[in-house]
Design a protein around this motif. Structure first.
Motif, PDB file in Angstrom:
ATOM      1  N   ALA A 103       0.880  -1.419  -0.058  1.00 57.58           N
ATOM      2  CA  ALA A 103       0.101   0.096  -0.040  1.00 57.58           C
ATOM      3  C   ALA A 103       0.756   1.207  -0.089  1.00 57.58           C
ATOM      4  O   ALA A 103       0.568   2.280  -0.552  1.00 57.58           O
ATOM      5  CB  ALA A 103      -0.828   0.024   1.117  1.00 57.58           C
ATOM      6  N   GLY A 104       1.986   1.160   0.905  1.00 59.35           N
ATOM      7  CA  GLY A 104       2.854   2.389   0.818  1.00 59.35           C
ATOM      8  C   GLY A 104       3.407   2.611  -0.483  1.00 59.35           C
ATOM      9  O   GLY A 104       3.656   4.044  -0.973  1.00 59.35           O
ATOM     10  N   ALA A 105       3.837   1.693  -1.523  1.00 59.53           N
ATOM     11  CA  ALA A 105       4.573   1.927  -2.562  1.00 59.53           C
ATOM     12  C   ALA A 105       3.511   2.662  -3.596  1.00 59.53           C
ATOM     13  O   ALA A 105       3.745   3.508  -4.368  1.00 59.53           O
ATOM     14  CB  ALA A 105       4.957   0.395  -3.105  1.00 59.53           C
ATOM     15  N   LEU A 106       2.185   2.294  -3.297  1.00 55.87           N
ATOM     16  CA  LEU A 106       1.142   2.937  -4.462  1.00 55.87           C
ATOM     17  C   LEU A 106       0.805   4.089  -3.886  1.00 55.87           C
ATOM     18  O   LEU A 106       0.508   5.209  -4.604  1.00 55.87           O
ATOM     19  CB  LEU A 106      -0.115   2.020  -4.590  1.00 55.87           C
ATOM     20  N   ALA A 107       0.840   4.417  -2.348  1.00 49.46           N
ATOM     21  CA  ALA A 107       0.538   5.569  -1.668  1.00 49.46           C
ATOM     22  C   ALA A 107       1.471   6.793  -2.299  1.00 49.46           C
ATOM     23  O   ALA A 107       0.811   8.017  -2.378  1.00 49.46           O
ATOM     24  CB  ALA A 107       0.279   5.445  -0.311  1.00 49.46           C
ATOM     25  N   ASP A 108       2.556   6.293  -2.578  1.00 44.44           N
ATOM     26  CA  ASP A 108       3.487   7.193  -2.618  1.00 44.44           C
ATOM     27  C   ASP A 108       3.172   7.955  -4.030  1.00 44.44           C
ATOM     28  O   ASP A 108       3.563   9.205  -4.441  1.00 44.44           O
ATOM     29  CB  ASP A 108       5.028   6.871  -2.723  1.00 44.44           C
ATOM     30  N   ALA A 109       2.808   6.994  -5.119  1.00 43.66           N
ATOM     31  CA  ALA A 109       2.431   7.319  -6.423  1.00 43.66           C
ATOM     32  C   ALA A 109       1.276   8.308  -6.462  1.00 43.66           C
ATOM     33  O   ALA A 109       1.244   9.343  -7.035  1.00 43.66           O
ATOM     34  CB  ALA A 109       2.520   6.086  -7.301  1.00 43.66           C
ATOM     35  N   PRO A 136      -6.170  -7.635  -3.282  1.00 39.62           N
ATOM     36  CA  PRO A 136      -6.129  -6.356  -2.465  1.00 39.62           C
ATOM     37  C   PRO A 136      -5.741  -6.787  -1.031  1.00 39.62           C
ATOM     38  O   PRO A 136      -5.132  -5.614  -0.679  1.00 39.62           O
ATOM     39  CB  PRO A 136      -7.377  -5.805  -2.938  1.00 39.62           C
ATOM     40  N   ASP A 137      -5.854  -7.802  -0.398  1.00 36.86           N
ATOM     41  CA  ASP A 137      -5.562  -8.105   0.978  1.00 36.86           C
ATOM     42  C   ASP A 137      -3.936  -8.184   0.953  1.00 36.86           C
ATOM     43  O   ASP A 137      -3.444  -8.089   2.161  1.00 36.86           O
ATOM     44  CB  ASP A 137      -6.159  -9.117   1.433  1.00 36.86           C
ATOM     45  N   LEU A 138      -3.182  -7.885   0.051  1.00 36.13           N
ATOM     46  CA  LEU A 138      -1.834  -7.982   0.024  1.00 36.13           C
ATOM     47  C   LEU A 138      -1.124  -6.432   0.456  1.00 36.13           C
ATOM     48  O   LEU A 138      -0.102  -6.123   0.774  1.00 36.13           O
ATOM     49  CB  LEU A 138      -1.064  -8.172  -1.378  1.00 36.13           C
ATOM     50  N   PRO A 142       4.772  -6.346   3.516  1.00 34.37           N
ATOM     51  CA  PRO A 142       5.871  -5.887   3.096  1.00 34.37           C
ATOM     52  C   PRO A 142       6.240  -6.221   1.747  1.00 34.37           C
ATOM     53  O   PRO A 142       6.005  -7.336   1.369  1.00 34.37           O
ATOM     54  CB  PRO A 142       6.971  -6.235   4.189  1.00 34.37           C
ATOM     55  N   VAL A 143       6.740  -5.456   0.668  1.00 31.54           N
ATOM     56  CA  VAL A 143       6.844  -5.619  -0.465  1.00 31.54           C
ATOM     57  C   VAL A 143       8.125  -6.941  -0.774  1.00 31.54           C
ATOM     58  O   VAL A 143       8.112  -7.610  -1.467  1.00 31.54           O
ATOM     59  CB  VAL A 143       7.485  -4.397  -1.380  1.00 31.54           C
ATOM     60  N   ALA A 144       9.070  -6.628   0.185  1.00 34.62           N
ATOM     61  CA  ALA A 144       9.999  -7.739   0.341  1.00 34.62           C
ATOM     62  C   ALA A 144       9.454  -9.160   0.645  1.00 34.62           C
ATOM     63  O   ALA A 144      10.220 -10.000   0.294  1.00 34.62           O
ATOM     64  CB  ALA A 144      10.882  -7.477   1.455  1.00 34.62           C
ATOM     65  N   THR A 145       8.271  -9.273   1.029  1.00 38.51           N
ATOM     66  CA  THR A 145       7.683 -10.912   0.957  1.00 38.51           C
ATOM     67  C   THR A 145       7.110 -11.204  -0.055  1.00 38.51           C
ATOM     68  O   THR A 145       6.574 -12.378  -0.259  1.00 38.51           O
ATOM     69  CB  THR A 145       6.505 -10.620   2.132  1.00 38.51           C
ATOM     70  N   LEU A 146       6.950 -10.334  -1.255  1.00 38.55           N
ATOM     71  CA  LEU A 146       6.541 -10.556  -2.482  1.00 38.55           C
ATOM     72  C   LEU A 146       7.275 -11.597  -3.445  1.00 38.55           C
ATOM     73  O   LEU A 146       8.714 -11.492  -3.224  1.00 38.55           O
ATOM     74  CB  LEU A 146       5.924  -9.529  -3.445  1.00 38.55           C
ATOM     75  N   SER A 147       6.888 -12.307  -4.096  1.00 36.82           N
ATOM     76  CA  SER A 147       7.821 -12.946  -5.269  1.00 36.82           C
ATOM     77  C   SER A 147       8.123 -12.132  -6.325  1.00 36.82           C
ATOM     78  O   SER A 147       7.575 -10.982  -6.343  1.00 36.82           O
ATOM     79  CB  SER A 147       6.949 -14.065  -5.874  1.00 36.82           C
ATOM     80  N   ARG A 153       4.376  -7.236 -10.945  1.00 37.85           N
ATOM     81  CA  ARG A 153       2.871  -6.771 -11.078  1.00 37.85           C
ATOM     82  C   ARG A 153       2.790  -5.443 -10.500  1.00 37.85           C
ATOM     83  O   ARG A 153       2.190  -4.438 -10.830  1.00 37.85           O
ATOM     84  CB  ARG A 153       2.146  -7.675 -10.628  1.00 37.85           C
ATOM     85  N   LEU A 154       3.378  -5.312  -9.008  1.00 41.45           N
ATOM     86  CA  LEU A 154       3.309  -3.975  -8.236  1.00 41.45           C
ATOM     87  C   LEU A 154       3.989  -2.976  -8.824  1.00 41.45           C
ATOM     88  O   LEU A 154       3.377  -1.689  -8.791  1.00 41.45           O
ATOM     89  CB  LEU A 154       3.846  -4.279  -6.859  1.00 41.45           C
ATOM     90  N   ALA A 155       5.161  -3.094  -9.557  1.00 40.40           N
ATOM     91  CA  ALA A 155       5.864  -1.846 -10.250  1.00 40.40           C
ATOM     92  C   ALA A 155       4.890  -1.447 -11.392  1.00 40.40           C
ATOM     93  O   ALA A 155       4.688  -0.279 -11.295  1.00 40.40           O
ATOM     94  CB  ALA A 155       7.206  -2.465 -10.798  1.00 40.40           C
ATOM     95  N   ILE A 156       4.106  -2.576 -12.260  1.00 34.90           N
ATOM     96  CA  ILE A 156       3.465  -2.251 -13.082  1.00 34.90           C
ATOM     97  C   ILE A 156       2.188  -1.282 -12.760  1.00 34.90           C
ATOM     98  O   ILE A 156       1.588  -0.340 -12.885  1.00 34.90           O
ATOM     99  CB  ILE A 156       2.764  -3.334 -14.114  1.00 34.90           C
ATOM    100  N   ALA A 157       1.507  -1.772 -11.342  1.00 30.35           N
ATOM    101  CA  ALA A 157       0.446  -0.851 -10.797  1.00 30.35           C
ATOM    102  C   ALA A 157       0.892   0.263 -10.570  1.00 30.35           C
ATOM    103  O   ALA A 157       0.137   1.292 -10.639  1.00 30.35           O
ATOM    104  CB  ALA A 157       0.018  -1.925  -9.461  1.00 30.35           C
TER     105      ALA A 157
END
Length: 259
Positions: A103-109, A136-138, A142-147, A153-157
């Motif tokens: 959420a924080g990564a997208l909130a910054d954008a 959405p429940d991700l 933490p981003v570090a826990t993602l594959s 996918r998060l970078a694209i979002a």
């Protein structure tokens, strides 16, 4: 009509092929089009991406994006316009702050690009995650826990948050396994069709550019040496460097062939 028009770009870096990274480079990109940019290592592909994103300034040449003189924009005008051209980088692990949450990564954008009340952010974040195939429940994780695939996918979002017209993808799937790579490419094609995005796909992998590109441009020593429809360039290459790149693609033996 052209979304992006690049003419006569020149950029020098000390120590790179006598200092020349981009040498009178010109290209165009139409709205909703995918242009694949290929070439050997060190030919200037990433230098072009950095100039397009205004991370570096060229020594000469012009860039027009959405009818604007892209190199003339400064200050607030540049910050506002930057939302229309976004980038997805090669390393999905290094693309985020090591302690960021999803959420924080997208909130910054959102904070940078979207004039929406903070109370609306959770809904906007959930919608972007769903758009790229993330639950959405991700959001609090933490981003570090993602594959690696989830992080890309998060970078694209994140790139989609400001509703861009162009996304530059610099080797954006090269760090992923074959299955995940195919899934991300399919996602990009779907998003392009849904949103009318233009994509500049920078890759050394000819299978990647064939899978997604309408046209392909071949770079060598800072110049575009060949451009054409994807199948034409890959099946009937005209330049020597394109023929060499195609010949270098590994060919697996058919079942039953001797090793």
């Amino acid at each position: 009509m052209s979304l992006l028009t690049v003419e006569g770009l020149r950029k020098t870096h000390p120590g790179a092929r006598g200092g020349i990274a981009l040498d009178d480079l010109s290209l165009t990109l139409a709205p909703g089009e995918t242009l694949g940019l290929v070439g050997p290592s060190g030919c200037g592909k990433s230098s072009l991406a950095r100039v397009l994103l205004r991370l570096d300034r060229p020594d000469a040449g012009s860039i027009r994006f959405e009818g604007q003189d892209w190199l003339a924009l400064q200050g607030g005008a540049l910050r506002r316009a930057r939302g229309r051209m976004q980038m997805v980088f090669q390393d999905p692990g290094a693309a985020f702050h090591p302690r960021a949450t999803v959420a924080g990564a997208l909130a910054d954008a959102l904070r940078l690009h979207v004039p929406a009340p903070r109370k609306d952010w959770p809904g906007l974040i959930a919608a972007r995650l769903d758009q790229v195939g993330l639950a959405p429940d991700l959001a609090p994780h933490p981003v570090a826990t993602l594959s690696g695939g989830q992080r890309q996918r998060l970078a694209i979002a994140r790139a989609l948050v400001p509703n861009p017209k162009l996304i530059v993808l610099d080797e954006a799937v090269s760090a992923l396994d074959t299955v995940t790579r195919g899934q991300i490419l399919a996602l990009l094609v779907r998003l392009q069709r849904q949103l009318g995005l233009a994509l500049l796909v920078i890759s050394h992998d000819l299978a990647v550019v064939r899978a997604v590109s309408h046209r392909i441009a071949v770079m060598q020593a800072g110049r575009i040496v060949e451009t054409g429809p994807a199948d034409q360039v890959l099946d009937r290459p005209q330049s020597e460097i394109a023929r060499r790149l195609i010949a270098a693609v590994p060919q697996l033996p058919r079942t039953g062939d001797p090793p």
